[in-house]
Design an enzyme around this catalytic site. Structure first.
Site, short mmCIF file in Angstrom:
data_model
loop_
_atom_site.label_atom_id
_atom_site.label_comp_id
_atom_site.label_asym_id
_atom_site.label_seq_id
_atom_site.Cartn_x
_atom_site.Cartn_y
_atom_site.Cartn_z
N LYS A 176 5.85 -13.96 -16.20
CA LYS A 176 5.50 -12.67 -16.81
C LYS A 176 4.16 -12.74 -17.53
CE LYS A 176 8.54 -9.85 -15.59
NZ LYS A 176 8.47 -10.57 -14.32
N GLU B 126 1.35 -12.88 -15.03
CA GLU B 126 1.18 -11.64 -14.26
C GLU B 126 0.34 -10.60 -14.99
OE1 GLU B 126 4.95 -10.75 -11.41
OE2 GLU B 126 5.39 -10.74 -13.54
N ASN C 127 -0.08 0.45 6.35
CA ASN C 127 0.41 -0.58 5.44
C ASN C 127 0.89 -1.73 6.30
OD1 ASN C 127 1.45 -2.09 3.36
ND2 ASN C 127 3.32 -0.87 3.16
N GLY C 128 0.43 -2.95 6.01
CA GLY C 128 0.85 -4.11 6.77
C GLY C 128 -0.35 -4.93 7.22
N HIS D 230 7.91 -36.21 -18.41
CA HIS D 230 7.56 -36.63 -17.06
C HIS D 230 6.26 -35.99 -16.58
CE1 HIS D 230 11.37 -38.75 -16.31
NE2 HIS D 230 11.89 -37.82 -17.08
N ARG E 280 2.78 0.77 -6.73
CA ARG E 280 2.84 -0.22 -5.67
C ARG E 280 1.63 -1.16 -5.72
NH1 ARG E 280 6.42 1.80 -1.44
NH2 ARG E 280 5.32 0.57 0.11
N LYS F 122 3.64 -4.02 -6.31
CA LYS F 122 5.04 -3.95 -6.70
C LYS F 122 5.95 -4.49 -5.61
CE LYS F 122 8.55 -2.85 -9.25
NZ LYS F 122 8.87 -3.72 -10.38
N CYS G 187 0.85 -1.19 0.00
CA CYS G 187 0.00 0.00 0.00
C CYS G 187 0.88 1.24 0.00
CB CYS G 187 -0.90 0.01 1.22
SG CYS G 187 -1.85 -1.50 1.45
N GLU H 287 10.57 -17.73 -15.74
CA GLU H 287 10.33 -16.29 -15.72
C GLU H 287 9.38 -15.87 -16.85
OE1 GLU H 287 10.58 -12.09 -15.11
OE2 GLU H 287 10.59 -13.88 -13.87
N TRP I 137 -4.33 -1.86 -0.90
CA TRP I 137 -4.45 -3.16 -1.55
C TRP I 137 -5.10 -4.08 -0.53
CZ3 TRP I 137 -2.68 -8.25 -1.17
CH2 TRP I 137 -2.74 -9.01 -2.33
#
Length: 605
Positions: free
Chosen positions: A481, A484, A99-100, A500, A27, A600, A2, A477, A75
């Site tokens: 991406k 996301e 925030n937290g 497999h 963020r 973020k 946040c 990665e 958030w």
């Protein structure tokens, strides 16, 4: 995660708060709000769900006055993203942004409920406001009320309080989540990071773990977690660090992808001078037996790539862990082990907790960070900066390649110091690294070709990514991406694992992206690609093999990169992985820079 901003100013503060919150949009958030002390000395607030423009619209029709205020982008954690759950929260004479996560909020709610205090939201943060208000009602001063409140809170928090009737007072506190104080001329500021405060001041004090501060326009009194007066230094931040502009690009992600050749050059200039490595870690790799790399998300994949380099070139065993698992499995450290903790923000909660666990157990701790004043940087024995500059888009791009480039130099340093690379080979490898900016610039020229392919990928529901050896982390990665920012389900696999299990997913509706530079494993990767095509699967080949090359025969689409030395291939191939995700998201019309549900910097568990 946040965003928090607070201002004790000399001008109307509402537009300043909103503008500062805009600088924290990167963020991630799903609601926003501000509170001010109006001309009559009373607290007022405005809150809105969704983007900051909704809050701005509200303030046009229902403005707020006052020269003292706090603001927040939330958030959602406890409670859905609704107006009632949006910050700032208000209880009696107290308003607070947070925030937290307050881990013991349920127990505190039960205590407050037993005293007849009612709740209006589903959030843990409201408990903080109610507890502080309860102490005020008992006759305590604002500072005393906050001090008593902080004693009761378990969990992680950055807090900023505003009080009815107190036009020249803010109180800020941090435990686990970052918070900074900005110093102006007859004005004071609070922010989640220096970015929010950049237009107002470049003089910043970073609160340390457990600190809380009583702030007026004349300055700040800072107390440590034992309640002792603690003077923290005022530092000047570089204003260019705080610039957040798209510079003509449609999205921050596009800008940051394009900046990667420059970032690679900055890293090389910082750590390679006169043909030698100039990276002071405070120890010699010849004196250690093992590395333990800990990170989250994209940073974890940078660490996984580094594992290949350290083990291959330096013959140095490497453990690699996801921070959220490492911190709870209580991993033992063998003698002569160095812990390396990777975080773009330097505030990632799980990575910070892992670092604290390792402190005193590992021989030394090294931070690989992008923010030199961050918590992880300050608490490590040595901090190594990746020189990526501010990264705004939630999906990491230039920070990832900055981490890779820095790790590559570190691995060569280890190889040389451990006697597995002589001066001649080191010079050769460093020359290969010097090719990176040019190779990455060349890789960026496939942007148009990627955009065409992405329009087809955007129709898929599932996508597989394959890579062998040091390209395996790039497959992971690339899949991350795509997930996301396009919301397409994607999975990355080591190519040798295809038979497999993952091969069961192959059909004509599921594209497979194959990362296959011409390296020692190229022929084996091509064999795996042929297995996919034999089962009707469509292969997007990313390689330096050109169309018409036998290796590319039968590929659905081919993206051709320049030939690169094996050492730098993972860094160069990060560019098409990012471009594939970016253009697929564009084709699907998703929010590229601020994808849903993501933040973020993950500063809470």
């Amino acid at each position: 995660m946040c965003g928090i901003v607070g201002v004790l100013g000399n001008h109307e503060v509402a537009p300043i708060l909103v503008e500062s919150l805009k600088r924290l949009e990167y963020r991630g958030y799903d609601s926003a709000g501000i509170a001010t002390i109006n001309g009559d000395g009373r607290l007022e607030r405005r809150r809105a769900v969704g983007k900051l423009v909704n809050l701005s619209d509200l303030l046009v029709h229902d403005p707020l006055q006052g020269k003292a205020g706090i603001g927040h982008t939330r958030w959602a954690t406890h409670g859905a993203p609704t107006t009632d759950n949006a910050h700032p929260h208000r209880a009696g004479r107290v308003s607070v942004v947070h925030n937290g996560i307050i881990e013991n909020f349920r127990e505190l709610r039960e205590e407050l409920a037993a005293d007849g205090i009612e709740f209006a939201t589903e959030t843990d943060t409201e408990t903080v406001a109610l507890l502080a208000s309860h102490h005020l009602d008992r006759g305590l001063s604002p500072a005393e009320a906050v001090a008593e409140t902080l004693k009761r809170l378990d969990g992680a928090f950055a807090l900023c309080f505003l009080f009815d009737g107190e036009n020249d007072l803010m109180i800020a506190a941090r435990k686990g989540s970052p918070l900074a104080i900005g110093h102006g001329d007859g004005q004071m500021f609070v922010g989640s990071d220096a970015i929010a405060l950049a237009p107002m001041t470049d003089r910043i004090t970073y609160l340390e773990e457990g600190d809380w501060a009583v702030i007026t326009r004349q300055g700040a009194e800072i107390f440590d977690k034992q309640g002792r007066l603690a003077n923290r230094p005022v530092k000047r931040v570089k204003m260019d660090f705080a610039r957040i502009e798209k510079d003509g690009h449609k999205h921050f992600m596009a800008k940051e992808i394009a900046q990667q050749p420059t970032v690679a050059g900055e890293v090389l200039n910082a750590y390679v001078r006169d043909g030698e490595i100039a990276m002071d870690l405070g120890f010699d790799f010849a004196d250690i037996d093992r590395l333990s790399i800990v990170a989250c998300g994209t940073a974890f994949y940078a660490g996984l790539t580094a594992k290949y380099w350290f083990e291959r070139y330096a013959r140095l065993p490497v453990d690699i862990d996801v921070a959220s698992e490492f911190r709870y499995r209580e991993a033992p450290f063998a003698p002569r082990t160095v812990g390396v903790f990777v975080s773009q923000s330097g505030e990632t909660a799980d990575t910070l907790a892992a670092l604290r666990y390792a402190t005193g157990k590992a021989d030394r701790t090294v931070a690989l960070i992008n923010v030199p004043e961050s918590s992880i940087a300050r608490e490590s024995d040595v901090a190594v900066e990746i020189h990526a500059g501010i990264e705004v888009s939630v999906a990491s791009t230039k920070a990832f390649t900055g981490q890779l480039t820095t790790f590559a130099i570190m691995a060569l340093k280890a190889a040389h110091e451990r006697g597995h690379m002589d001066d001649t080979e080191l010079a050769t490898r460093l020359a290969e690294l010097r090719q990176l900016p040019g190779l990455m610039s060349h890789a960026l020229t496939i942007d148009g070709a990627v955009a065409k392919v992405a329009r087809k990928l955007a129709l898929a529901r599932d996508v597989l990514f394959l890579g062998r050896g040091q390209m395996f982390p790039l497959a992971l990665e690339g899949a991350l991406k795509l997930k996301e920012i396009s919301y397409i389900h994607a999975e990355g696999y080591a190519s040798g694992e295809l038979k497999h299990g993952p091969i069961a997913l192959v059909d004509k509706e599921t594209p497979t992206v194959v990362m296959a530079p011409r390296d020692g494993l190229f022929d084996k990767t091509v064999s795996n690609m042929q297995e996919v095509m034999a089962r009707g699967g469509r292969v997007l080949l990313v390689s330096d093999a050109k169309k018409g090359d036998r290796a590319a025969e039968g590929a659905w689409e081919t993206l051709t990169l320049p030939h690169a030395p094996e050492l730098v291939q993972p860094i160069v191939y990060a560019v098409p992985a990012q471009l594939i995700a970016y253009h697929t998201a564009i084709a699907k019309g998703t929010d590229v820079d601020q994808p849903r549900n993501l933040a973020k910097s993950v500063t809470v568990e």
